[in-house]
Design an enzyme around this catalytic site. Structure first.
Site, PDB file in Angstrom:
ATOM      1  N   LEU A   1      30.808  57.552  42.776  1.00  0.00           N
ATOM      2  CA  LEU A   1      32.184  58.046  42.826  1.00  0.00           C
ATOM      3  C   LEU A   1      32.749  57.965  41.411  1.00  0.00           C
ATOM      4  CD1 LEU A   1      31.489  57.150  45.804  1.00  0.00           C
ATOM      5  CD2 LEU A   1      33.946  56.838  46.105  1.00  0.00           C
ATOM      6  N   MET A   2      32.908  59.116  40.790  1.00  0.00           N
ATOM      7  CA  MET A   2      33.200  59.183  39.364  1.00  0.00           C
ATOM      8  C   MET A   2      34.629  59.628  39.094  1.00  0.00           C
ATOM      9  SD  MET A   2      32.178  58.985  36.192  1.00  0.00           S
ATOM     10  CE  MET A   2      30.387  58.991  36.148  1.00  0.00           C
TER      11      MET A   2
ATOM     12  N   LYS B   1      41.448  55.162  49.083  1.00  0.00           N
ATOM     13  CA  LYS B   1      40.063  54.727  48.882  1.00  0.00           C
ATOM     14  C   LYS B   1      39.232  54.951  50.147  1.00  0.00           C
ATOM     15  CE  LYS B   1      40.233  53.372  44.607  1.00  0.00           C
ATOM     16  NZ  LYS B   1      40.062  51.988  44.185  1.00  0.00           N
TER      17      LYS B   1
ATOM     18  N   GLY C   1      32.940  51.769  40.871  1.00  0.00           N
ATOM     19  CA  GLY C   1      33.141  50.911  39.704  1.00  0.00           C
ATOM     20  C   GLY C   1      34.093  49.767  39.959  1.00  0.00           C
TER      21      GLY C   1
ATOM     22  N   GLN D   1      41.322  46.191  45.075  1.00  0.00           N
ATOM     23  CA  GLN D   1      39.999  45.599  44.905  1.00  0.00           C
ATOM     24  C   GLN D   1      39.944  44.115  45.242  1.00  0.00           C
ATOM     25  OE1 GLN D   1      38.722  46.772  40.956  1.00  0.00           O
ATOM     26  NE2 GLN D   1      39.050  48.938  41.397  1.00  0.00           N
TER      27      GLN D   1
ATOM     28  N   CYS E   1      56.245  65.380  32.571  1.00  0.00           N
ATOM     29  CA  CYS E   1      56.027  64.044  33.128  1.00  0.00           C
ATOM     30  C   CYS E   1      56.241  63.047  31.995  1.00  0.00           C
ATOM     31  CB  CYS E   1      54.642  63.890  33.755  1.00  0.00           C
ATOM     32  SG  CYS E   1      53.284  63.965  32.579  1.00  0.00           S
TER      33      CYS E   1
END
EC number: 2.8.1.4
Length: 484
Positions: free
Chosen positions: A185-186, A267, A289, A298, A457
């Site tokens: 998953l990049m 996620k 990662g 995480q 932005c």
């Protein structure tokens, strides 16, 4: 030029059939990696090493060969050598003197000899004879076996002598193609690029899946770093790049999921989608990662809840890594500059994320989510081989940035609604419209095509990425507003 490639040490302890299979795969990979530099390259294998021979004499091409081999998984180290038929001790001394004699004057040195095969002499006898001869004939300062200034190294294999000139470190790991394949998953940041490198280094063919949250420019940036990783560390194999448009998924989360559960829900949606991609491609595991508690999603409770959405094995090679160590590795492998300019989007969608997600609560929040949105994202996913993604970078369009608003131009505030509410953008005499980043791509076509629009932005990153995407979609009436 002749090279002796020594395999990764862990390969040498494998059973004979496994070892032979790994050696054959490594030989195949070396041919693939160097084929464009020398179509006539010879790679021949033995039990614990491979001999690589090339007739290429161009210094630049040779340096490129060395560089590529240092980045090829499965190699412990490799040696630049000169090969001769094995003669007597005087002949060995003469060969060593020819190669090292001019380096020894006034220097301490040591002779190192390794042997394979049956001979009437020992390695130590060779070392003593050659060492005493070189000391006598070359004006050396003496012999120092512990910390010599010059090492005279050789290998004797059956009836052949190899005089060693240089030793180059290898990447280690197993040959790509000898182990299973994974899907990384990049995001293009420090963590995902280093995680991908770690898997490739270990010897696993690593395909890439990218969840596009930020428009065409972000996608192209991730394509670029994925191509870099493949070209440098995995070019011996065919690798896929899958891009999944996730803007609508993010929009669904932002409008229907409680703020504290947005990150965990995102996620989980990514893992659901990645699992489907991996299943279709028959890949064995997912790679992320993530590192323990580096960000709110995480924590161990959150990771546990996230993983419940898939039966596919999820590997986290960085799970106990410190952020600075990850950044240092990114610098070492060459992805740091890519990552430094690659925004991470997961953190922008939740203001007060939970660190103790509860399964029942996240299931309740997801019950509000229209899963048809996720299905549409998967249906719209694109897939291409990573060696071709660089072609798309050449089709890139530049984004014009302006510091002043001209009469008739409209500024579109694409910030998150919370930011728009907390710090409203007010420009005297200028029309400002609010259109959050997750809706800009789908709703821009509803705007008057005869007007000029400037995206805004806080940092200019999101506006630049979405303007880039819209330009690539054919909308020529969009710029980026960057007030001085």
């Amino acid at each position: 030029m002749k090279l002796i490639v020594k395999t990764f040490q862990e390969i040498t302890i494998k059973s004979r059939p496994v070892r032979k299979r790994f050696i054959r795969q490594l030989a195949k990979n070396i041919r693939a990696v160097l084929r464009d530099l020398d179509p006539e390259l010879k790679v021949e294998g033995e039990w614990d090493n491979l001999e690589v021979e090339t007739a290429v004499v161009d210094a630049k091409a040779r340096r490129e060969m060395i560089e590529r081999l240092t980045c090829t998984p499965g190699i412990g180290h490799f040696l630049e050598v000169h090969e001769y038929p094995l003669g007597d001790f005087d002949d060995i001394l003469a060969k060593c003197k020819a190669h090292f004699g001019d380096q020894l004057a006034g220097k301490t040195f040591a002779v190192r000899c390794k042997r394979a095969g049956k001979h009437a002499f020992t390695s130590m006898e060779v070392e003593r004879y050659v060492g005493s001869g070189l000391r006598r004939e070359c004006g050396a300062a003496g012999i120092d076996l512990k910390q010599p200034e010059v090492e005279v190294r050789m290998e004797i294999r059956l009836d052949r002598l190899f005089v060693i000139h240089r030793q180059h470190p290898g990447l280690g790991g197993y040959p790509l193609g000898a182990l299973e394949q994974v899907l990384v998953l990049m995001s293009g940041g420090f963590d995902s690029t280093v995680a991908a490198y770690q898997m490739m280094r270990r010897g696993m063919i690593s395909h890439f899946v990218f969840f596009n949250l930020g428009g065409r420019a972000h996608e192209l940036g991730v394509m670029e770093v994925a191509h870099y990783l493949w070209e440098k560390y995995g070019r011996s194999q065919r690798v896929l790049f899958v891009s999944v448009p996730f803007e609508e998924v993010v929009g669904e989360i932002l409008t229907k999921v409680d703020d504290s559960y947005m990150g965990v829900t995102l996620k989980r949606m990514m893992l659901r989608a990645a699992s489907r991609v991996a299943e279709r491609l028959e890949l064995d595991a997912l790679v992320t990662g993530e590192a323990i508690s580096q960000v709110s999603s995480q924590t161990l409770p959150n990771l546990s809840v996230i993983d419940r959405v898939t039966d596919t094995l999820v590997l986290r090679p960085l799970i106990v890594s410190h952020k600075q160590d990850i950044i240092d590795t990114a610098r070492q492998i060459g992805t740091a500059e890519f990552a430094r300019h690659m925004p991470e989007y997961c953190g922008v969608i939740s203001v007060n994320p939970t660190t103790q997600a509860k399964p029942y609560r996240v299931e309740h929040e997801e019950s509000k989510f229209d899963m048809a949105v996720l299905e549409r994202a998967l249906e719209r996913a694109t897939q291409r081989t990573v060696d071709r993604v660089i072609d798309e970078l050449g089709q890139d369009l530049q984004v014009e940035e302006v510091g002043e608003v001209l009469p008739g131009q409209i500024v579109i505030d694409i910030r998150h609604p919370d930011a728009q509410e907390d710090e409203p953008l007010a420009l005297e005499g200028v029309e400002v419209q609010a259109l959050p980043f997750y809706a800009i791509n789908s709703r821009f076509k509803e705007l008057d095509a005869n007007r000029q629009y400037l995206l805004y932005c806080d940092k200019g990153v999101m506006s630049r990425l979405h303007a880039h995407h819209l330009l690539n979609e054919g909308h020529t009436n969009v710029r980026v507003y960057r007030p001085a």
